[in-house]
Design a protein around this motif. Sequence first.
Motif, short mmCIF file in Angstrom:
data_model
loop_
_atom_site.label_atom_id
_atom_site.label_comp_id
_atom_site.label_asym_id
_atom_site.label_seq_id
_atom_site.Cartn_x
_atom_site.Cartn_y
_atom_site.Cartn_z
N PHE A 260 -1.49 -18.01 -4.35
CA PHE A 260 -0.72 -19.22 -4.05
C PHE A 260 -1.12 -19.70 -2.67
N THR A 261 -0.92 -20.98 -2.42
CA THR A 261 -1.29 -21.58 -1.14
C THR A 261 -0.06 -22.15 -0.46
N CYS A 262 0.09 -21.82 0.82
CA CYS A 262 1.12 -22.43 1.65
C CYS A 262 0.48 -23.68 2.25
N ASN A 263 0.87 -24.84 1.75
CA ASN A 263 0.27 -26.09 2.20
C ASN A 263 0.56 -26.39 3.66
N ALA A 264 1.71 -25.93 4.16
CA ALA A 264 2.08 -26.20 5.56
C ALA A 264 1.09 -25.57 6.54
N THR A 265 0.52 -24.43 6.16
CA THR A 265 -0.41 -23.73 7.06
C THR A 265 -1.83 -23.68 6.50
N ASP A 266 -2.05 -24.27 5.31
CA ASP A 266 -3.35 -24.25 4.64
C ASP A 266 -3.84 -22.81 4.48
N CYS B 198 -3.70 -14.03 -1.93
CA CYS B 198 -4.11 -13.55 -3.25
C CYS B 198 -3.88 -12.06 -3.38
N TYR B 199 -3.54 -11.66 -4.62
CA TYR B 199 -3.33 -10.25 -4.92
C TYR B 199 -3.92 -9.96 -6.29
N LEU B 200 -4.69 -8.89 -6.38
CA LEU B 200 -5.24 -8.42 -7.64
C LEU B 200 -4.44 -7.21 -8.07
N PRO B 201 -3.78 -7.27 -9.24
CA PRO B 201 -2.96 -6.14 -9.70
C PRO B 201 -3.71 -4.82 -9.63
N GLY B 202 -3.02 -3.83 -9.07
CA GLY B 202 -3.61 -2.50 -8.90
C GLY B 202 -4.08 -2.23 -7.49
N ASP B 203 -4.35 -3.28 -6.71
CA ASP B 203 -4.77 -3.08 -5.32
C ASP B 203 -3.59 -2.70 -4.45
N ASP B 204 -3.87 -2.03 -3.34
CA ASP B 204 -2.81 -1.69 -2.38
C ASP B 204 -2.86 -2.62 -1.17
N PHE B 205 -3.42 -3.81 -1.36
CA PHE B 205 -3.52 -4.82 -0.32
C PHE B 205 -3.51 -6.20 -0.96
N TYR B 206 -3.28 -7.21 -0.14
CA TYR B 206 -3.45 -8.60 -0.56
C TYR B 206 -4.38 -9.24 0.47
N THR B 207 -4.89 -10.40 0.14
CA THR B 207 -5.77 -11.10 1.08
C THR B 207 -5.16 -12.45 1.43
N TYR B 208 -5.55 -12.93 2.60
CA TYR B 208 -5.19 -14.29 2.96
C TYR B 208 -6.36 -14.90 3.70
N LYS B 209 -6.45 -16.22 3.59
CA LYS B 209 -7.44 -16.94 4.37
C LYS B 209 -6.88 -18.32 4.71
N VAL B 210 -7.20 -18.74 5.91
CA VAL B 210 -6.74 -20.04 6.40
C VAL B 210 -7.89 -21.01 6.28
N GLY B 211 -7.69 -22.08 5.53
CA GLY B 211 -8.75 -23.07 5.34
C GLY B 211 -9.97 -22.43 4.71
#
Length: 137
Positions: A86-92, A96-109
């Motif tokens: 999902f994307t937070c439009n306010a902060t661009d 993302c999360y892949l089921p089974g992983d013990d982490f999520y990722t984020y990226k700005v722009g």
Amino acid sequence: MKNTFLYLILTLLLITSCGADDTINQECYTCENTLTEYCIAEGADFYTVSVNGGATTNIPLNGQYWSNIKIELENECINGPQIDCFTCNATDTEYCYLPGDDFYTYKVGATSAIQVPLDGQTWAEVRSTLLSDCANG
């Protein structure tokens, strides 16, 4: 002397042009379900894996053919888990999360993705907090 000079110039041009762009002879496959890109350069004995534009990992072929590995990756992509983004439009910012992983990722722009450990929380809990933070600015 003239031929030696010409030979030197041609040799120099040939040497500098060979390493100019190594991605020309590269084949890539992207699994849209997991946002994972797999690439192999011609003649390489490994392929690279990058999740959501993040860091690249080298995976050795171990004597297997890329064509066979690619078929396995395609099957896993079709039958595997679906990435939740999902994307937070306010902060661009895209999360993302892949089921089974013990982490999520984020990226700005257009920046590279950064991994964040779940630290004992479920993705549902983290996602709820991130959505709330986004809504509240």
